[in-house]
Design an enzyme around this catalytic site. Structure first.
Site, PDB file in Angstrom:
ATOM      1  N   CYS A 105      -2.430  -5.791   1.879  1.00 44.73           N
ATOM      2  CA  CYS A 105      -3.847  -5.401   1.803  1.00 44.73           C
ATOM      3  C   CYS A 105      -4.543  -6.047   0.604  1.00 44.73           C
ATOM      4  CB  CYS A 105      -3.952  -3.889   1.737  1.00 44.73           C
ATOM      5  SG  CYS A 105      -5.643  -3.314   1.678  1.00 44.73           S
ATOM      6  N   GLY A 156      -0.900 -11.141  16.402  1.00 41.51           N
ATOM      7  CA  GLY A 156      -0.200  -9.882  16.213  1.00 41.51           C
ATOM      8  C   GLY A 156       0.683  -9.914  14.980  1.00 41.51           C
ATOM      9  N   HIS A 169     -34.884   9.111   7.430  1.00 40.94           N
ATOM     10  CA  HIS A 169     -35.700   8.025   7.942  1.00 40.94           C
ATOM     11  C   HIS A 169     -36.201   7.125   6.822  1.00 40.94           C
ATOM     12  CE1 HIS A 169     -38.251   6.087  10.870  1.00 40.94           C
ATOM     13  NE2 HIS A 169     -39.273   6.190  10.026  1.00 40.94           N
ATOM     14  N   GLU A 176     -29.727   7.287  11.306  1.00 39.45           N
ATOM     15  CA  GLU A 176     -30.481   8.421  11.862  1.00 39.45           C
ATOM     16  C   GLU A 176     -30.330   8.475  13.383  1.00 39.45           C
ATOM     17  OE1 GLU A 176     -34.857   8.332  11.616  1.00 39.45           O
ATOM     18  OE2 GLU A 176     -34.722   6.199  11.192  1.00 39.45           O
ATOM     19  N   SER A 194       0.829  -1.215   0.000  1.00 35.71           N
ATOM     20  CA  SER A 194       0.000   0.000   0.000  1.00 35.71           C
ATOM     21  C   SER A 194       0.861   1.261   0.000  1.00 35.71           C
ATOM     22  CB  SER A 194      -0.890   0.019   1.246  1.00 35.71           C
ATOM     23  OG  SER A 194      -1.633  -1.164   1.344  1.00 35.71           O
ATOM     24  N   GLY A 195       1.820   1.325   0.910  1.00 38.35           N
ATOM     25  CA  GLY A 195       2.625   2.535   1.049  1.00 38.35           C
ATOM     26  C   GLY A 195       3.648   2.675  -0.065  1.00 38.35           C
ATOM     27  N   GLU A 227     -12.408 -11.252  12.976  1.00 35.63           N
ATOM     28  CA  GLU A 227     -12.939 -11.271  11.608  1.00 35.63           C
ATOM     29  C   GLU A 227     -12.993 -12.704  11.071  1.00 35.63           C
ATOM     30  OE1 GLU A 227     -11.673  -6.750  10.299  1.00 35.63           O
ATOM     31  OE2 GLU A 227     -10.385  -8.386   9.672  1.00 35.63           O
ATOM     32  N   LYS A 230     -10.050 -10.607   2.545  1.00 39.66           N
ATOM     33  CA  LYS A 230     -10.784 -10.763   3.811  1.00 39.66           C
ATOM     34  C   LYS A 230     -12.204 -10.218   3.693  1.00 39.66           C
ATOM     35  CE  LYS A 230     -10.891  -7.433   6.410  1.00 39.66           C
ATOM     36  NZ  LYS A 230     -10.172  -6.715   7.424  1.00 39.66           N
ATOM     37  N   CYS A 232      -6.818  -6.916   3.651  1.00 40.14           N
ATOM     38  CA  CYS A 232      -8.125  -6.246   3.595  1.00 40.14           C
ATOM     39  C   CYS A 232      -9.056  -6.768   2.506  1.00 40.14           C
ATOM     40  CB  CYS A 232      -7.966  -4.742   3.336  1.00 40.14           C
ATOM     41  SG  CYS A 232      -6.420  -4.001   3.786  1.00 40.14           S
ATOM     42  N   TYR A 247      -8.386  -7.756  15.874  1.00 42.16           N
ATOM     43  CA  TYR A 247      -9.372  -7.637  14.806  1.00 42.16           C
ATOM     44  C   TYR A 247      -9.301  -8.802  13.823  1.00 42.16           C
ATOM     45  CZ  TYR A 247      -6.209  -5.692  11.165  1.00 42.16           C
ATOM     46  OH  TYR A 247      -5.228  -5.507  10.225  1.00 42.16           O
TER      47      TYR A 247
END
Ligand code: FAD
Length: 446
Positions: free
Chosen positions: A42, A261, A435, A440, A14-15, A180, A50, A47, A176
């Site tokens: 990712c 981790g 609504h 809301e 990504s970076g 997941e 997944k 990401c 996470y």
């Protein structure tokens, strides 16, 4: 001294990809080395696949609920290879797009492992490359605990390629990624047990949301064991895995997934050859401009362990390129970074948790909406959503939003704009509700 390249990037994730493309756009001669696949964690094994599995697995509940909405369905069956192969084909498509984007910007891609040999040189699979500036964007990898038999477990790197689904799965971890995959595999019919060393899931998250996720997950049938440590792992002759725990009876399972981790990817990278220093946590130490202790060497993304999220790695890469090659210096603002857990149901969060806000602001007001989404009511699904707004009493500013419920991350992204902009609770209240929606609730909390 002339170098082969103005910029050499290690890691096309990504970076690294963002930094390479933007730097080349600013006129730099750029090469990027990638030892696995362009796109990085990712796109290739994080990401994207997944989230596609999250979508795929959620049909299990949707198909059950559909009956309450009048749909008569024939016999249902699930075919893992179809989902797996379609997801992997989408990963291939994205990998191709990332490569094309690099090529279009005239970035040279070197497919191979890079090792730094000096402040201005590296080797990629034995070939020397020289450069003016170096950007280390090597990301992080799953941690595998140091205990006998740990190699019998798999990690998130392998999980997208399973030949077949296991009947039973033990997931080690409480973060996470653990939650997941617990949600995904449970929906796909696997008997899932999540084993956590501590007594809380998702430690940094708002306590009320964590409790809600645990309650719903247990009601769905995911098993949890807390305060449990692994002693050793044994592979049995019948192919099963026996996990010996520090306390209690061993557990037998078909598959063990380590989700305990992620550690910065620095092993064998040659940092010592250039004199690049690490921080106390073992990540590459950088300043606000992502510069290391060596003048021409920078580092971004997970390997610096600031916030391990794709949009952060991308921003750090972009800021680096604009600052170093574009003559437009800027630094990444790490405040109000939204994040999500794509568990079932998912969580979204931005800003201070209730506990953090009390420490930071003193007096805070907490508004909650604990409701059963309309869809769940008709489906007869007894799952409640929980939204929380944290307000600094002195300024009336909303300083945190936390939510669990269907599509919570989608709702949260929009709230993050309001919170980043410093809007007050009165301004939330002035906004007319849309609504009937779940979001809301955000303007109706009194
Ligand atoms: P990476 O994308 O990891 O890229 C680093 C690249 O460097 C890799 O391709 C690697 O092969 C390469 N490399 C390493 N060493 C060398 C070397 N010596 N020579 C050549 N190449 C090398 N983030 C989110 O924002 N949202 C999510 O939903 C999300 N879900 C995730 C789910 C999972 C299962 C995982 C594992 C991660 C998830 N992440 C998520 C985190 C996200 O993937 C990372 O934060 C992000 O990819 C970091 O980008 P990066 O550029 O720092 O590193």
């Amino acid at each position: 001294m002339t170098y082969d390249f103005d910029l050499f990037v290690i890691g096309a994730g990504s970076g690294g990809v963002r930094a390479s493309r933007i730097s080349a756009g600013h006129g730099a001669r750029v090469a990027v080395a990638e030892e696995h696949r362009v796109g990085g964690t990712c796109v290739i094994r994080g990401c994207v696949p997944k989230k596609l599995l999250v979508y795929g697995s959620h049909f299990a509940e949707d198909l059950v609920d559909a009956r309450r909405f009048g749909w008569q369905l024939g016999e249902r069956s699930f075919d893992w290879p179809t989902l797996r192969d379609n997801v992997l084909a989408e990963v291939d498509r994205l990998n191709g797009i990332y490569q094309t984007n690099l090529d279009n910007q005239k970035v040279t891609t070197l497919h191979g492992r890079a090792v730094i040999t000096g402040a201005h040189s590296a080797e990629v699979d034995g070939k020397t490359v020289t450069f003016d500036k170096l950007l280390i964007a090597t990301g992080a990898r799953p941690m595998i605990p140091d205990l006998p038999g740990a190699e019998h477990g798999i990690t998130s790197n392998e999980v997208f390629h399973l030949e077949a689904l296991p009947k039973k799965l033990v997931i080690a971890g409480g973060g996470y990624i653990a939650n997941e995959f617990a949600g995904i595999f449970h929906e796909l019919g696997v008997e899932v047990t999540l084993i956590n060393r501590g007594d809380t899931l998702l430690r940094s998250w708002d306590a009320a949301l964590r409790d809600r996720l645990l309650t719903i997950s247990m009601t769905k049938g995911i098993n949890f064991r807390f305060n449990t440590r692994f002693d050793r792992v044994e592979k049995l002759e019948n192919g099963c895995i026996r996990i010996h725990l520090h306390e209690g009876e061993p557990i037998e399972t078909d598959m063990l997934l380590w989700a305990v981790g992620r550690v910065p990817n620095i092993e064998g990278l040659g940092l010592e050859a250039a004199g690049v220093e690490l921080n106390a946590g073992g990540a590459i130490a950088v300043d606000a401009n992502s510069r290391t202790n060596i003048e021409n060497i920078y580092s971004i993304g997970d390997v610096t362990d600031r916030i391990q999220l794709t949009p952060i790695a991308i921003r750090e890469g972009h800021a680096f390129a604009d600052t170093v090659f574009g003559g437009k210096p800027w630094v990444v603002d790490y405040s109000c970074v939204p994040s999500a857990v794509f568990s079932n149901p998912p969580l979204g969060s931005v800003g201070a948790t209730e506990a953090e806000a009390r420490n930071q602001f003193g007096t805070v007001k907490v508004f909650t909406s604990d409701f059963r989404p309309m869809r769940n009511v008709l489906a007869g699904r007894n799952e409640r959503a929980l939204y929380k707004l944290i307000v600094d009493q002195a300024s009336d500013r909303v300083v945190g939003a936390h939510m669990i419920g269907p599509d919570a991350p989608e709702v949260l992204q929009a709230v993050a704009i309001a919170i980043k902009a410093g809007l007050t609770k009165a301004q939330f209240d002035e906004t007319v509700a849309l609504h009937p929606t779940m979001s809301e609730e955000l303007v109706l909390m009194r």
